[in-house]
Scaffold this active site. Structure first.
Site, PDB file in Angstrom:
ATOM      1  N   LYS A 102       0.728  -1.149  -0.226  1.00 57.49           N
ATOM      2  CA  LYS A 102       0.015  -0.042   0.073  1.00 57.49           C
ATOM      3  C   LYS A 102       0.780   1.291  -0.080  1.00 57.49           C
ATOM      4  O   LYS A 102       0.600   2.443  -0.385  1.00 57.49           O
ATOM      5  CB  LYS A 102      -0.744  -0.192   1.265  1.00 57.49           C
ATOM      6  CG  LYS A 102      -1.887   1.007   1.176  1.00 57.49           C
ATOM      7  CD  LYS A 102      -2.901   0.918   2.682  1.00 57.49           C
ATOM      8  CE  LYS A 102      -3.816   1.815   2.897  1.00 57.49           C
ATOM      9  NZ  LYS A 102      -4.868   1.658   3.996  1.00 57.49           N
ATOM     10  N   GLU A 126     -10.610   6.595   5.296  1.00 56.39           N
ATOM     11  CA  GLU A 126     -10.715   5.546   6.486  1.00 56.39           C
ATOM     12  C   GLU A 126     -11.287   6.100   7.697  1.00 56.39           C
ATOM     13  O   GLU A 126     -11.822   5.457   8.308  1.00 56.39           O
ATOM     14  CB  GLU A 126      -9.197   4.991   6.630  1.00 56.39           C
ATOM     15  CG  GLU A 126      -8.877   4.011   5.692  1.00 56.39           C
ATOM     16  CD  GLU A 126      -7.231   3.560   5.766  1.00 56.39           C
ATOM     17  OE1 GLU A 126      -6.540   4.251   6.538  1.00 56.39           O
ATOM     18  OE2 GLU A 126      -6.816   3.049   4.786  1.00 56.39           O
ATOM     19  N   ASP A 164      -5.384   6.745  14.332  1.00 53.75           N
ATOM     20  CA  ASP A 164      -5.438   5.429  13.731  1.00 53.75           C
ATOM     21  C   ASP A 164      -3.988   4.926  13.749  1.00 53.75           C
ATOM     22  O   ASP A 164      -3.030   5.337  13.218  1.00 53.75           O
ATOM     23  CB  ASP A 164      -5.948   5.450  12.446  1.00 53.75           C
ATOM     24  CG  ASP A 164      -5.556   4.017  11.431  1.00 53.75           C
ATOM     25  OD1 ASP A 164      -4.976   3.083  11.908  1.00 53.75           O
ATOM     26  OD2 ASP A 164      -6.178   4.070  10.452  1.00 53.75           O
TER      27      ASP A 164
HETATM   28  P1  ADP Z   1      -3.041  -1.607   9.430  1.00 57.80           P
HETATM   29  O1  ADP Z   1      -3.866  -0.485   9.259  1.00 57.80           O
HETATM   30  O2  ADP Z   1      -1.597  -1.072   9.174  1.00 57.80           O
HETATM   31  O3  ADP Z   1      -3.241  -2.829   8.454  1.00 57.80           O
HETATM   32  P2  ADP Z   1      -4.173  -2.984  11.943  1.00 57.80           P
HETATM   33  O4  ADP Z   1      -4.998  -1.958  12.328  1.00 57.80           O
HETATM   34  O5  ADP Z   1      -4.280  -4.378  11.541  1.00 57.80           O
HETATM   35  O6  ADP Z   1      -2.907  -2.424  10.823  1.00 57.80           O
HETATM   36  O7  ADP Z   1      -2.859  -3.159  13.150  1.00 57.80           O
HETATM   37  C1  ADP Z   1      -2.105  -4.183  13.092  1.00 57.80           C
HETATM   38  C2  ADP Z   1      -1.129  -3.799  14.274  1.00 57.80           C
HETATM   39  O8  ADP Z   1      -1.579  -3.953  15.563  1.00 57.80           O
HETATM   40  C3  ADP Z   1       0.004  -5.111  14.453  1.00 57.80           C
HETATM   41  O9  ADP Z   1       1.295  -4.239  14.714  1.00 57.80           O
HETATM   42  C4  ADP Z   1      -0.298  -5.686  15.636  1.00 57.80           C
HETATM   43  O10 ADP Z   1       0.620  -6.323  16.220  1.00 57.80           O
HETATM   44  C5  ADP Z   1      -1.088  -4.532  16.643  1.00 57.80           C
HETATM   45  N1  ADP Z   1      -1.947  -5.497  17.687  1.00 57.80           N
HETATM   46  C6  ADP Z   1      -3.027  -6.073  17.231  1.00 57.80           C
HETATM   47  N2  ADP Z   1      -3.702  -6.479  18.409  1.00 57.80           N
HETATM   48  C7  ADP Z   1      -3.062  -6.019  19.272  1.00 57.80           C
HETATM   49  C8  ADP Z   1      -3.136  -6.053  20.941  1.00 57.80           C
HETATM   50  N3  ADP Z   1      -4.192  -6.540  21.451  1.00 57.80           N
HETATM   51  N4  ADP Z   1      -2.114  -5.211  21.431  1.00 57.80           N
HETATM   52  C9  ADP Z   1      -1.142  -4.515  20.831  1.00 57.80           C
HETATM   53  N5  ADP Z   1      -1.037  -4.562  19.581  1.00 57.80           N
HETATM   54  C10 ADP Z   1      -1.811  -5.064  19.012  1.00 57.80           C
HETATM   55 MG    MG Z   2      -5.701   0.259   9.132  1.00 56.74          MG
END
Ligand code: ADP
Ligand code: MG
Length: 639
Positions: free
Chosen positions: A75, A174, A201
């Protein structure tokens, strides 16, 4: 799921780290999980020579071993020129090359692949998944992009959808999607008012903050979100926190087993997995175990405390706060009405705390922060397809809200049809001596027993100092705000202990559900009332028996034998009702129960009088129970 619309529009969050697909039907928006039940699809594609690529979880699991052919974070390159991408390309394990029209592309699996093609593989997997769950073919989608994406990046996203056989009927920001997921802008009560929303975010590889303004009277006679400002850091995310943990571990391992120690790809992959797992565990618990096994008996194991992790994370969190300040300045420092949390990293308690402190508001966290963008995209999709959930989006609470009390009854705090915003509080107490935890079970519905209502949330209030049953004062507050988001807080007065939960009660609920639940409550009104009375009688009778047994224990010798025998018999009779209720609530006659309780109340006046007289005579009148206020209804179970 049967009965899906014939040509549904799905909502897609095409993320840097993870992607999701959601739909919105009469029950509200929901994410469509894959065949194994995972909501998130890692945005990772591994290219193979002469075979179709591997997408998602599997591609991520083998990313380190096949680093050169596995594209993640594509992305970042969407619609970007090769020259301007040089910064992003540095340090990536796959090769970024110059593609058609000077755009960035990847040299993987023996061919040049564009970011759109990578995204298309992810979108195709989501589309297939949605089709499997919905049982119909899916051709249209609302796809989200970061608010700062320019026209070229948005066009690249459309192209990716088209390659995947999807018509991107709308590209939505978003942060706007996140606001839509919370129903911001749906409430008629707020129509005509300006509202400012901050969307924070914190994802896997990027951080974005957007300040939005809800401008009344936009297109479709609905509301309209305008982006006042955005700030962020495309090189800041949860991955950095994983890296910080890895750096700590590698340093320790080298100090212990030799500075020259190398970490082959498999070991690096294992380290990354362990670090992320520990980080995620620390969002729930106060410590986590880290372990590095180098083979040959060389094992490094240590505990990572939450506080230690927080100090590792602090510089990164501080950078996000700096971005928030900048975005606020650029927006002209408006008064912020709402703060919405997005991204997996906002599950970290220290991150939430920093956001709360920065904006001076409790952020919205009722929805899963890594699903909220996809849910909002689905809400937008349902608006576009004309299927608005009108009945449940009006400005009243559609079904009563309350908590489970001891014995499985329901105490309703907010009544059906209350107009929003609305707030209600009630005092509760414990039902067992020395009870230090109270579990709060939040319910929705019109029935009198918890088992007949819809469970919408649970949480525990822990660490209440031990006190006799009925003495702790637990204030439970329900707050339904303008957008229909419910916040429930429980606070124990003496200790100041608090706990809270947030939930969107209308999600998962259709207008038919509401009608059915209402009809059932009428049909069962009489028996429900009886059962509720029996439960209340049990709770009160238990306390009576407790106090009487206590008094009797102290002054039995001072009372005449005949009276004691009569009292014992009366107590046994009441205990019999409690026992019978435990076997079958509905089999107990509440009137007879009530009479037995009144008989005992009358009879026990004397034992209480003697006990009080005795404690007044006695030294150090430690009467902890005497003079206590009327015992409030007991709150949820002990344990
Ligand atoms: P993106 O928007 O970049 O696709 P996400 O919103 O899916 O990413 O976030 C992914 C990140 O969130 C990863 O770094 C993951 O390790 C972290 N993450 C997911 N659940 C938890 C949690 N319970 N505590 C801390 N970090 C978390
Ligand atoms: Mg995201």
């Amino acid at each position: 799921m049967a009965n899906a619309a014939p040509d549904p529009i799905v909502g897609i969050d095409l993320g840097t780290t993870n992607s999701l697909v959601a739909v919105c039907d009469a029950a509200g928006p929901r994410v469509l999980p894959d065949a194994e039940g995972h909501a998130l699809l890692p945005s990772v594609v591994r290219f193979l020579e002469g075979a179709p690529p591997v997408v998602g979880r599997e591609a991520r699991a083998t990313a380190v071993a096949h680093a050169a052919d596995t594209v993640h974070s594509a992305k970042r390159f969407m619609g970007r020129g090769f020259a301007e991408s040089a910064g992003h390309a540095a340090g990536l394990p796959y090769r970024v090359v110059e593609g058609p029209r000077g755009l960035a592309a990847f040299d993987v699996g023996g061919a040049a692949v564009t970011p759109q093609e990578v995204a298309a593989h992810v979108l195709r997997a989501l589309k297939a998944n949605a089709e499997r769950v919905l049982g119909v073919s899916v051709r249209r989608a609302v796809v989200t992009v970061p608010a700062y994406f320019d026209d070229a990046q948005r066009q690249a996203t459309r192209d990716a959808a088209r390659l995947a056989g999807l018509d991107a009927v709308r590209i939505v920001n978003e942060p706007t999607a996140a606001a839509l997921a919370y129903g911001i802008g749906a409430s008629r009560a707020r129509r005509g008012t300006m509202e400012t929303i901050a969307v924070y975010d914190f994802g896997g590889g990027t951080f974005d903050v957007s300040i939005l303004q809800l401008v009344p009277g936009g297109p479709d006679d609905g509301e309209f979100f305008q982006v006042l400002s955005t700030a962020g850091d495309t090189r800041l995310g949860g991955d950095d926190l994983d890296e910080a943990i890895i750096a700590l571990l590698v340093g320790e391992v080298r100090a212990r087993f030799g500075e020259a120690l190398e970490f082959p790809p498999a070991a690096r992959q294992a380290l990354r997995t362990f670090a992320e797992r520990a980080k995620i565990a620390l969002s729930e618990r106060l410590d986590a175990t880290l372990e590095v096994d180098l083979g040959g008996g060389r094992v490094h194991r240590r505990t990572l405390a939450r506080a230690e992790f927080e100090s590792l994370a602090a510089p990164f969190v501080a950078r996000t706060v700096e971005c928030c300040r900048r975005a606020m300045r650029d927006a002209g420092n408006p008064e912020v009405d709402r703060v919405v949390l997005v991204g997996g990293s906002t599950r970290i308690p220290a991150v939430r705390e920093a956001v709360r402190a920065c904006f001076g508001r409790e952020p919205y966290a009722a929805l899963d922060p890594d699903q909220v963008v996809a849910l909002g995209a689905a809400v937008q999709a349902s608006v576009l397809s004309g299927g608005r959930r009108d009945l449940l989006l009006v400005d009243v609470v559609p079904l009563s809200l309350g908590i489970e009390t001891v014995g499985g009854a329901v105490a309703k705090l907010v009544m059906r049809n209350a107009s929003i915003p609305t707030r209600a509080t009630e005092m509760f107490s414990t039902s067992v001596d020395g009870q230090v935890n109270v579990s709060i079970h939040v319910l929705q519905g019109e029935r009198e027993l918890a088992a007949d209502c819809r469970s919408i949330a649970r949480f525990d209030l822990c660490g209440i100092p031990p006190m006799p049953a009925g003495i702790p004062q637990v204030e439970v507050e329900f707050l339904v705000d303008e957008n229909g988001v419910l916040g429930v807080t429980a606070a124990e007065r003496r200790s100041g202990r608090r706990a809270s939960v947030q939930v969107v009660p209308t999600y998962g609920l259709t207008a038919e559900d509401v009608d059915r639940m209402e009809a059932e409550s009428f049909a069962h009104a009489r028996e429900d009332m009886r059962a509720h009375r029996v439960i209340d009688l049990c709770a009160n009778a238990r306390l009576d028996l407790h106090w009487i047994a206590d008094a009797l224990g102290r002054v039995r010798a001072e009372l005449e034998a005949g009276y004691v025998a009569e009292l014992d018999a009366s107590m046994a009779r009441l205990a019999g009702f409690i026992e019978a209720a435990g076997r079958d609530l509905r089999a107990v006659d509440p009137d007879a129960f009530h009479r037995a309780k009144e008989d005992l109340d009358r009879l026990s006046v004397r034992v209480h009088e003697v006990a009080i007289a005795r404690s007044l005579r006695g030294v150090g009148t430690g009467g902890q129970g005497a003079g206590s206020p009327a015992v409030p209804p007991a709150a949820g179970d002990a344990r």
